[in-house]
Scaffold this motif. Structure first.
Motif, PDB file in Angstrom:
ATOM      1  N   UNK A 170       0.857  -1.181   0.000  1.00  0.00           N
ATOM      2  CA  UNK A 170       0.000   0.000   0.000  1.00  0.00           C
ATOM      3  C   UNK A 170       0.898   1.237   0.000  1.00  0.00           C
ATOM      4  N   UNK A 171       1.200   1.742  -1.176  1.00  0.00           N
ATOM      5  CA  UNK A 171       2.133   2.865  -1.303  1.00  0.00           C
ATOM      6  C   UNK A 171       1.592   4.142  -0.661  1.00  0.00           C
ATOM      7  N   UNK A 172       0.290   4.368  -0.773  1.00  0.00           N
ATOM      8  CA  UNK A 172      -0.294   5.582  -0.180  1.00  0.00           C
ATOM      9  C   UNK A 172      -0.198   5.543   1.336  1.00  0.00           C
ATOM     10  N   UNK A 173      -0.499   4.381   1.920  1.00  0.00           N
ATOM     11  CA  UNK A 173      -0.373   4.228   3.367  1.00  0.00           C
ATOM     12  C   UNK A 173       1.070   4.456   3.808  1.00  0.00           C
ATOM     13  N   UNK A 174       2.023   3.873   3.101  1.00  0.00           N
ATOM     14  CA  UNK A 174       3.436   4.028   3.461  1.00  0.00           C
ATOM     15  C   UNK A 174       3.861   5.494   3.364  1.00  0.00           C
ATOM     16  N   UNK A 175       3.368   6.187   2.340  1.00  0.00           N
ATOM     17  CA  UNK A 175       3.715   7.604   2.176  1.00  0.00           C
ATOM     18  C   UNK A 175       3.102   8.450   3.289  1.00  0.00           C
ATOM     19  N   UNK A 176       1.838   8.172   3.652  1.00  0.00           N
ATOM     20  CA  UNK A 176       1.225   8.903   4.759  1.00  0.00           C
ATOM     21  C   UNK A 176       1.936   8.589   6.065  1.00  0.00           C
ATOM     22  N   UNK A 177       2.362   7.340   6.242  1.00  0.00           N
ATOM     23  CA  UNK A 177       3.117   6.960   7.435  1.00  0.00           C
ATOM     24  C   UNK A 177       4.417   7.751   7.532  1.00  0.00           C
ATOM     25  N   UNK A 178       5.082   7.934   6.404  1.00  0.00           N
ATOM     26  CA  UNK A 178       6.319   8.731   6.415  1.00  0.00           C
ATOM     27  C   UNK A 178       6.024  10.192   6.764  1.00  0.00           C
ATOM     28  N   UNK A 179       4.869  10.689   6.309  1.00  0.00           N
ATOM     29  CA  UNK A 179       4.462  12.039   6.705  1.00  0.00           C
ATOM     30  C   UNK A 179       4.259  12.131   8.218  1.00  0.00           C
ATOM     31  N   UNK A 180       3.705  11.071   8.811  1.00  0.00           N
ATOM     32  CA  UNK A 180       3.501  11.055  10.259  1.00  0.00           C
ATOM     33  C   UNK A 180       4.841  11.047  10.998  1.00  0.00           C
ATOM     34  N   UNK A 181       5.804  10.294  10.475  1.00  0.00           N
ATOM     35  CA  UNK A 181       7.138  10.294  11.077  1.00  0.00           C
ATOM     36  C   UNK A 181       7.766  11.678  10.954  1.00  0.00           C
ATOM     37  N   UNK A 182       7.589  12.313   9.796  1.00  0.00           N
ATOM     38  CA  UNK A 182       8.098  13.673   9.601  1.00  0.00           C
ATOM     39  C   UNK A 182       7.468  14.623  10.617  1.00  0.00           C
ATOM     40  N   UNK A 183       6.172  14.486  10.873  1.00  0.00           N
ATOM     41  CA  UNK A 183       5.502  15.338  11.863  1.00  0.00           C
ATOM     42  C   UNK A 183       6.159  15.181  13.233  1.00  0.00           C
ATOM     43  N   UNK A 184       6.438  13.940  13.609  1.00  0.00           N
ATOM     44  CA  UNK A 184       7.094  13.715  14.905  1.00  0.00           C
ATOM     45  C   UNK A 184       8.481  14.343  14.950  1.00  0.00           C
ATOM     46  N   UNK A 185       9.233  14.208  13.873  1.00  0.00           N
ATOM     47  CA  UNK A 185      10.592  14.761  13.828  1.00  0.00           C
ATOM     48  C   UNK A 185      10.558  16.295  13.902  1.00  0.00           C
ATOM     49  N   UNK A 186       9.562  16.912  13.270  1.00  0.00           N
ATOM     50  CA  UNK A 186       9.424  18.366  13.342  1.00  0.00           C
ATOM     51  C   UNK A 186       9.118  18.813  14.766  1.00  0.00           C
ATOM     52  N   UNK A 187       8.240  18.086  15.451  1.00  0.00           N
ATOM     53  CA  UNK A 187       7.927  18.408  16.841  1.00  0.00           C
ATOM     54  C   UNK A 187       9.166  18.246  17.712  1.00  0.00           C
ATOM     55  N   UNK A 188       9.936  17.196  17.467  1.00  0.00           N
ATOM     56  CA  UNK A 188      11.179  16.992  18.219  1.00  0.00           C
ATOM     57  C   UNK A 188      12.127  18.173  18.073  1.00  0.00           C
ATOM     58  N   UNK A 189      12.100  18.813  16.904  1.00  0.00           N
ATOM     59  CA  UNK A 189      13.005  19.936  16.634  1.00  0.00           C
ATOM     60  C   UNK A 189      12.445  21.274  17.130  1.00  0.00           C
ATOM     61  N   UNK A 190      11.263  21.262  17.723  1.00  0.00           N
ATOM     62  CA  UNK A 190      10.725  22.494  18.287  1.00  0.00           C
ATOM     63  C   UNK A 190       9.786  23.250  17.376  1.00  0.00           C
ATOM     64  N   UNK A 191       9.350  22.659  16.251  1.00  0.00           N
ATOM     65  CA  UNK A 191       8.352  23.313  15.404  1.00  0.00           C
ATOM     66  C   UNK A 191       7.054  23.427  16.197  1.00  0.00           C
ATOM     67  N   UNK A 192       6.463  24.589  16.181  1.00  0.00           N
ATOM     68  CA  UNK A 192       5.314  24.876  17.045  1.00  0.00           C
ATOM     69  C   UNK A 192       4.038  24.177  16.591  1.00  0.00           C
ATOM     70  N   UNK A 193       3.754  24.193  15.291  1.00  0.00           N
ATOM     71  CA  UNK A 193       2.441  23.756  14.796  1.00  0.00           C
ATOM     72  C   UNK A 193       2.630  22.949  13.519  1.00  0.00           C
ATOM     73  N   UNK A 194       2.132  21.712  13.534  1.00  0.00           N
ATOM     74  CA  UNK A 194       2.205  20.835  12.366  1.00  0.00           C
ATOM     75  C   UNK A 194       0.791  20.422  11.987  1.00  0.00           C
ATOM     76  N   UNK A 195       0.428  20.660  10.741  1.00  0.00           N
ATOM     77  CA  UNK A 195      -0.901  20.318  10.227  1.00  0.00           C
ATOM     78  C   UNK A 195      -0.730  19.173   9.234  1.00  0.00           C
TER      79      UNK A 195
END
Length: 485
Positions: free
Chosen positions: A307-332
């Protein structure tokens, strides 16, 4: 000579002067008293245009420092997910008594039972659908609001209302308000990042992350694991030449800005260029997911080869976590794209079960993995996670179809993480799930609660535009204290 007195002549008269002076002093005293009692409109924040992303204090001690919003575009049916209605099962196939003959997109059909089985979950025993088994396991950690209402049953305006508090275009998004008020803890990354779904942008596009009339610096920056920020590095230019070019441009920009100090767009453009220069080093690091271990990829479902779409959305979720780890205030984080007959988002008018099988597989494991990962890293103590959609769905199918029409009169969104009381349910729709009847909550209240968790008073967070003190919640909104820890 004119016989009428000249305007202002009274000020030249001694008695008139003394009388007006006394009135003026009284007005000053009155303004001071009103100000002490907080009865005057609050002034807009003073933002340094050279450093618009500097961290700023909240109105009061916040429970949450960062936010991740999982925005399911297309209007997820509450009746197939979080809002269990046994009476709807009993009345399956019957016409809705006193129901509308025509709904948003055409004639109404008969009542239709949930298209998925519901089961009790966790210690709370809340009934949640089998459509989302991974998220259902987190029920004990979530605060549900089952009685939300919207002002529109059309996707574009309803997305606007959810994201900006207004159905019309041109108003600031929630993320823009937050970053305008609080700035960021990381000066090398955008304060506000919008991550589009792998299948495309939502119906109302950049309005969902636009700054409206706020300074342009507070617009969300779009990036994803699939499409990182473009043109981050110049082609065919050495680092030394690039640095020298930016130095002379900075000098010219500063000189021009001194001559046009009131131009917020110019200030924002300069700040954006400076941020872009810093991002040349920081963005490749945060978007490079190759350092993520195999067990994390498996947790999110990013290793799904079928499921390529699921895998791509999952990578977006990991990116969201990494942004929060770096102190980004708001992730949509968007799940679902634009209107396409329900093929690319949750707009299930005609083939709801068939299409929701596809969309749920994309959403469920990655979103649940994100929450679990935040918790195991200790990030959920400071991070608020919001799951939302623009409105709900009707309890009947549309005539001649196997899908549900739009319903802005009662639907579900939820919160989890920092400052949220876990395992609670607030509000209720009627026995068929059509309309909020207990503690109805306009989306103003939902947004006011998000701001409150960030230490922001929605009534004080204002910006004067065209002579009006504007705010995210317009002239409405109450914090939903019942779901707060």
């Amino acid at each position: 000579m004119p016989t009428n007195p000249i305007s202002g002549r009274a000020f030249l008269d001694r008695r008139g002067f003394l009388g007006n002076a006394a009135t003026g002093l009284g007005s000053i005293a009155l303004a001071n008293l009103l100000g002490r009692d907080g009865l005057l409109a609050s002034d807009s924040l003073q933002i340094n245009p050279d450093h618009p992303y500097d961290s700023r204090p909240a109105h009061f001690a916040p429970k949450a420092k960062n936010v991740i919003v999982i925005f399911c575009a297309g209007a997820v049916s509450q009746l197939e997910t979080w809002d269990y209605k046994p009476e709807l099962i009993k009345q399956d196939g019957k016409p809705l008594a006193d129901g509308p003959a025509v709904t948003f997109q055409g004639p109404a059909g008969n009542l239709a039972r949930p298209q998925y089985r519901f089961r009790p979950r966790g210690e709370t025993g809340m009934m949640v659908s089998d459509m989302i088994p991974h998220l259902a396991e987190l029920t004990d950690d979530i605060a549900f609001v089952h009685s939300l209402t919207s002002k529109s049953n059309t996707h574009g305006p309803a997305e606007n209302f959810l994201s900006t508090g207004f159905v019309l275009d041109g108003f600031p998004s929630l993320g823009s308000w937050v970053t305008y008020a609080l700035g960021s803890e990381n000066q090398n990354l955008p304060a506000y990042v919008a991550i589009p779904d792998p299948r495309g942008v939502p119906q109302n596009g950049s309005n969902n992350w636009g700054p409206g009339f706020l300074p342009a610096a507070f617009q969300g920056t779009t990036m994803s694991s699939k499409e990182p920020i473009r043109h981050l590095k110049p082609n065919g230019v050495s680092p030394q030449a690039d640095k020298a070019t930016r130095a002379i441009l900075d000098r010219l920009n500063r000189r021009h800005l001194e001559e046009n100090a009131s131009d917020s767009k110019l200030s924002a453009r300069i700040a954006s260029y400076e941020l872009a220069a810093r991002m040349q080093l920081s963005v490749p690091e945060v978007t490079d997911l190759s350092s993520e271990p195999a067990h994390i990829l498996k947790l999110y479902g990013a290793d799904d080869t079928e499921n390529e779409t699921k895998a791509a959305f999952a990578r977006n979720c990991i990116l969201a976590r990494r942004l929060i780890e770096k102190g980004v205030r708001f992730v949509q984080l968007f799940n679902g794209a634009y209107a396409s007959g329900g093929r690319l988002n949750w707009d299930g008018h005609s083939k709801l079960k068939e299409q929701y099988d596809v969309h749920a597989a994309v959403l469920d494991q990655p979103a649940a993995g994100l929450i679990r990962d935040l918790r195991q890293r200790g990030l959920l103590e400071d991070t608020l996670v919001v799951w939302c959609t623009e409105f709900g769905r009707m309890p009947m199918f549309q005539k001649g179809a196997k899908g549900r029409d739009h319903n802005p009169d009662g639907f579900t969104c939820w919160l989890t993480g920092a400052g949220v009381r876990p395992g609670v349910r607030h509000g209720r729709t009627d026995d068929l799930g059509r309309k909020a009847i207990e503690n109805p909550r306009p989306l103003y209240d939902f947004n006011a609660t998000i701001l409150h968790l960030l230490g922001l008073d929605h009534e004080k967070l204002t910006f004067q535009y065209n002579g009006i003190e504007r705010r995210l919640t317009n002239v409405e909104g109450d914090v939903i204290h019942e779901i707060l820890a």
